[in-house]
Design an enzyme around this catalytic site. Structure first.
Site, mmCIF file in Angstrom:
data_model
loop_
_atom_site.group_PDB
_atom_site.id
_atom_site.type_symbol
_atom_site.label_atom_id
_atom_site.label_comp_id
_atom_site.label_asym_id
_atom_site.label_seq_id
_atom_site.Cartn_x
_atom_site.Cartn_y
_atom_site.Cartn_z
ATOM 1 N N GLY A 12 0.845 -1.187 0.000
ATOM 2 C CA GLY A 12 0.000 0.000 0.000
ATOM 3 C C GLY A 12 0.874 1.229 0.000
ATOM 4 N N GLY A 13 0.323 2.351 -0.475
ATOM 5 C CA GLY A 13 1.106 3.579 -0.515
ATOM 6 C C GLY A 13 2.303 3.384 -1.410
ATOM 7 C CG PHE A 14 5.670 5.140 -0.361
ATOM 8 C CD1 PHE A 14 6.706 4.766 0.473
ATOM 9 C CD2 PHE A 14 4.815 6.150 0.046
ATOM 10 C CE1 PHE A 14 6.898 5.383 1.689
ATOM 11 C CE2 PHE A 14 5.000 6.774 1.259
ATOM 12 C CZ PHE A 14 6.049 6.399 2.100
ATOM 13 C CE LYS A 31 5.776 0.511 4.062
ATOM 14 N NZ LYS A 31 4.892 1.407 4.844
ATOM 15 C CG ASP A 126 -3.080 6.784 5.991
ATOM 16 O OD1 ASP A 126 -4.307 6.917 5.845
ATOM 17 O OD2 ASP A 126 -2.394 5.988 5.338
#
Length: 441
Positions: A12-14, A31, A126
């Site tokens: 998700g996101g980057f 990650k 977020d």
């Protein structure tokens, strides 16, 4: 440490997250930056944002914030490793949105993590169920911790240039209206809005939610959800402490057994009003004194005293404020409390400490030492360390030392507990108290 990357468990996101096994034999989540998520011209910005995520997450050492175990920001692509979660709050809500009718644990864990961020001057921006990870502790208990710091930013006036003025970011169903088009406007109240949206998930099923709107639910959480999600940020809760206090009162199932009709009347007044008249405060103090003379507990009154009452009494009658503070310090060490209520007590203790005179500060600091160590509550132990850290007033350190000696408090034993519990050392106390702890060993 070396890591053997396994299956993908999220993206998700980057970033892309994989399950991995470290060279120590333990399982972790790792990650990696995912440059493919952005266009080539944005790669430099993307790398800087990923680096920022890691550094912010490292800055907050708190059990309700997911720690960074190891990282390499110079690797291609850069990565960081963190503990492997058993799931997320999103998973729990999809399985049972009521969380089995007992949502206190994740909710108060989220508030503790947010507060740790806010104390560092950071805003998450977020917050959503997918970014609240669930961990199983060695004793089988659950711990919820906030993760995914990709949109975290310093407070207003410190905002990073990485988020463009017209970039919204975040997740619409949890994003406050002031951040719909401009995340530079994010304050602590932006995270409080997102928390209100999570309450709406649990108590309203997320039904009929319109992004960036004011929310409501039926039942006892109605006023809390509405206040969290007010369009005007000034009408939301001013702090995590104020939100936690009201949420605990609504979710707490304790049925008050009144000791007298007078106590019932005084508590009704306290619940109805934030600003009591002099006569009403006199009535409350007379009852407290009368209970003490009769050997009757004042716990019902102390539990009803709110942050707003403390602030109001300080402004109207400083002498009575100090007296109430000493009574509250005694209450904090008088009995056993559950973890959530320890945090509510510590919020009020912090207010008494910040506004009180030297004597009250010393008594409240020692009350937090006893409450934290007797309940093994990390948050309260950290609060004690902040109160009497190396930069505290030497006069306060001397007063704490005097209280320890006069009251024969087992200071060194309690400090050994704190050192083990929250991984600190006695030399992180004011030098006067460090010396006292060393003398007593």
């Amino acid at each position: 440490m070396q890591f053997a990357t396994g299956k993908e468990i999220g993206r998700g996101g980057f970033g892309i997250v994989f399950e991995t096994v470290g060279s120590d034999g333990n399982r972790y989540a790792i990650k990696y930056l995912n440059p493919a998520a952005f266009q080539q011209q944005d790669h430099a910005m993307l790398v800087r944002r990923f680096e920022r995520e890691v550094r912010y997450q490292q800055m907050v050492n708190h059990p309700n914030v997911v720690p960074v175990i190891e990282h390499s920001l110079t690797a291609n692509p850069p990565w960081f490793a963190m503990p492997l979660a058993a799931g997320s709050l999103k998973d729990d809500l999809e399985a049972d949105r009521t969380l089995g009718g007992t949502p206190k644990k994740p909710l108060f864990d989220i508030l503790a993590g947010l507060e740790a961020l806010h104390q560092k001057g950071l805003r998450h921006r977020d917050l959503k169920p997918a970014n609240v990870l669930k961990f199983v502790q060695p004793d089988g208990s659950l711990l919820y911790s906030i993760s995914d710091f990709g949109l975290t930013t310093p407070g207003v006036g410190q905002t990073s240039t990485l988020t463009g003025s017209n970039m919204a970011g975040g997740t619409p169903l949890y994003r406050p209206p002031e951040c719909a088009n401009n995340f530079r406007r994010a304050t602590e109240q932006a995270d409080i809005y997102s928390f209100g949206a999570i309450l709406h998930d649990i108590f309203g099923g997320g039904v009929g939610r319109i992004p960036h709107s004011e929310l409501t639910v039926a039942g006892p959480l109605k006023s809390i959800v509405e206040k969290c999600t007010k369009a005007n940020t000034r009408r939301r809760y001013r702090s995590i402490a104020a939100l936690r206090e009201e949420l605990f009162e609504v979710l707490d199932n304790t049925v008050i057994q009144f000791f007298s009709r007078e106590e019932e009347d005084v508590i009704e007044i306290l619940r109805a009003k934030e600003d009591l008249s002099d006569e009403e405060w006199d009535r409350a103090f007379n009852l407290i004194d009368d209970n003490a003379d009769k050997g009757v507990s004042n716990r019902n009154i102390m539990r009803t005293i709110a942050l707003s009452h403390i602030e109001s009494l300080f402004k109207s009658s400083p002498d009575m404020f100090d007296g109430l503070g000493e009574l509250y310090a005694d209450f904090a060490v008088s009995e056993s409390f559950d973890f959530d209520y320890c945090d509510v007590i510590s919020d009020k203790a912090d207010l008494f400490f910040n506004l009180g005179d030297l004597s009250l500060k010393a008594k409240m600091a020692l009350a937090m030492l006893q409450l934290g160590t007797s309940h093994n509550r990390w948050r309260v132990e950290r609060q004690f360390m902040r109160m009497v850290g190396p930069d505290c007033d030497p006069a306060l350190a001397e007063r704490v030392k005097m209280e320890v000696i006069a009251r024969d408090i087992p200071f060194a034993r309690r400090m050994r507990h704190v050192e083990i519990s929250i991984d600190v050392t006695a030399d992180q106390l004011h030098p006067i108290l460090h010396e006292l702890a060393a003398e007593a060993v």
